[in-house]
Enzyme design. Structure first.
Site, PDB file in Angstrom:
ATOM      1  N   TYR A 193       2.810   4.770   0.727  1.00 46.82           N
ATOM      2  CA  TYR A 193       3.818   5.255   1.849  1.00 46.82           C
ATOM      3  C   TYR A 193       2.672   6.330   2.523  1.00 46.82           C
ATOM      4  CZ  TYR A 193       7.886   4.208  -0.574  1.00 46.82           C
ATOM      5  OH  TYR A 193       8.952   3.468  -1.221  1.00 46.82           O
TER       6      TYR A 193
ATOM      7  N   PHE B  33       6.698   1.990  -4.447  1.00 50.52           N
ATOM      8  CA  PHE B  33       8.137   2.176  -4.248  1.00 50.52           C
ATOM      9  C   PHE B  33       8.834   3.531  -4.572  1.00 50.52           C
ATOM     10  CE2 PHE B  33       7.821  -2.324  -4.369  1.00 50.52           C
ATOM     11  CZ  PHE B  33       8.121  -2.714  -2.995  1.00 50.52           C
TER      12      PHE B  33
ATOM     13  N   ASP C 225       0.871  -1.064   0.097  1.00 48.41           N
ATOM     14  CA  ASP C 225       0.160   0.089   0.019  1.00 48.41           C
ATOM     15  C   ASP C 225       0.839   1.217   0.077  1.00 48.41           C
ATOM     16  OD1 ASP C 225      -1.067   0.374   3.427  1.00 48.41           O
ATOM     17  OD2 ASP C 225       0.991  -0.132   2.640  1.00 48.41           O
TER      18      ASP C 225
ATOM     19  N   HIS D 123      11.526  -9.470   0.395  1.00 51.26           N
ATOM     20  CA  HIS D 123      11.079  -7.945   0.208  1.00 51.26           C
ATOM     21  C   HIS D 123      12.116  -7.311   0.424  1.00 51.26           C
ATOM     22  CE1 HIS D 123       9.036  -4.091   0.916  1.00 51.26           C
ATOM     23  NE2 HIS D 123       8.168  -4.815   0.270  1.00 51.26           N
TER      24      HIS D 123
END
Length: 224
Positions: free
Chosen positions: A66, A77, A64, A186
Site C-alpha cells: 500500500y 493485504f 506491491d 483478485h
C-alpha cells in the site's frame, strides 16, 4: 533493511551475492534517504520475519505494498490497527464471512494469520509514497520469486492462494505435487465479480491441510 535471521536466512543467502540484489540494495537505500517510502524500513521483510520457512502452511501473494501513509507494514493485504480497511481486504473479509461464517472485524491487521503459518508475501516489497508500482522492475521480483521457488521445493503440503493475473503468473514456479494451488480473480472492487466471490479459498485451504494431518488455520481476525 534489517537482516532476515530465521530459517529463511540460509535459504535466501545466495540471492544476496547476486548482481541484481546489490543494485536493489543500493536503490532501496537511496530511496529511503531521499523519498518517502513504504513500509517503514524495519518492516520491509516482515513477511519473512513473522512466518519462518518451516512454519509456512499457506502463501498469499500480493503485488506491491500500500502506498498511502500508515498502511503498509510488510504483510500483503494487511494494515496496522487504526488504519481504514482497504477495499480489497473488505472484499476478502466478505468472502471469508460467506465461506466460513467469520464475523467481519473492525480492523485490517492480519498478523494473526502470519503467526499461524500464512506467508503474506508481496512480489515487490517497497513503494514510493502515492505512487503505486513505483519500485517494480528494480529487483524485488527476482528476490521474491526465489522465495517462491524455495517454497515449491518444500515437500510438506503448502497451499498457494493466487488472486488475480499477476499472482497467477507465479504458478510457473510451482510444480511440486505436494502443494495445492488455488486461483481466482483478485479481490479488488474492479475484478471481484469475475470469480472471487464464491471461490472459498479459506475452507479449501483448511480442508487440504486437515487431509494431510496439518493443523488448520483459524482465519477469524478479532475486533480490537
Amino acid at each position: 533493511m534489517p537482516p532476515i535471521t530465521n530459517d529463511w536466512a540460509e535459504q535466501l543467502k545466495p540471492e544476496y551475492k547476486k548482481d541484481y540484489y546489490k543494485k536493489l540494495f543500493d536503490f532501496v537505500g537511496n530511496a529511503y534517504n531521499t523519498q518517502t517510502v513504504y513500509p517503514p524500513a524495519d518492516d520491509i521483510f516482515n513477511a519473512f520475519h513473522k512466518t519462518p520457512l518451516s512454519h509456512v502452511k499457506c502463501v498469499i501473494i500480493g503485488q506491491d505494498p500500500y502506498h498511502e501513509p500508515g498502511q503498509a507494514h510488510g504483510l500483503s493485504f494487511s494494515v496496522k490497527p487504526g488504519v481504514a480497511i482497504p477495499p480489497s481486504l473488505v472484499n476478502i473479509y466478505k468472502e471469508l464471512h460467506d465461506d466460513l461464517g467469520c464475523y467481519i472485524p473492525n480492523n485490517g491487521y492480519l498478523e494473526k494469520w502470519a503467526d499461524q503459518g500464512v506467508l503474506m508475501l508481496n512480489a515487490v516489497l517497497t513503494v514510493q509514497a502515492h505512487r503505486a508500482g513505483s519500485h517494480q522492475g528494480r529487483g524485488w521480483e527476482q528476490f521474491t520469486d526465489a522465495a517462491i521457488r524455495i517454497l515449491n521445493e518444500q515437500n510438506r503440503p503448502i497451499v498457494f492462494i493466487l488472486w488475480g493475473s499477476y499472482a497467477q503468473k507465479k504458478a510457473a514456479f510451482l510444480n511440486n505435487p505436494n502443494h495445492l494451488i488455488l486461483k481466482s480473480a483478485h479481490p479488488s472492487p474492479l475484478s471481484v465479480y469475475r470469480g472471487f466471490w464464491g471461490s472459498r479459498p479459506f475452507s479449501k485451504t483448511n480442508e487440504f491441510l486437515k487431509s494431510h494431518g496439518v493443523e488448520p488455520i483459524d482465519w477469524q481476525i478479532e475486533n480490537i
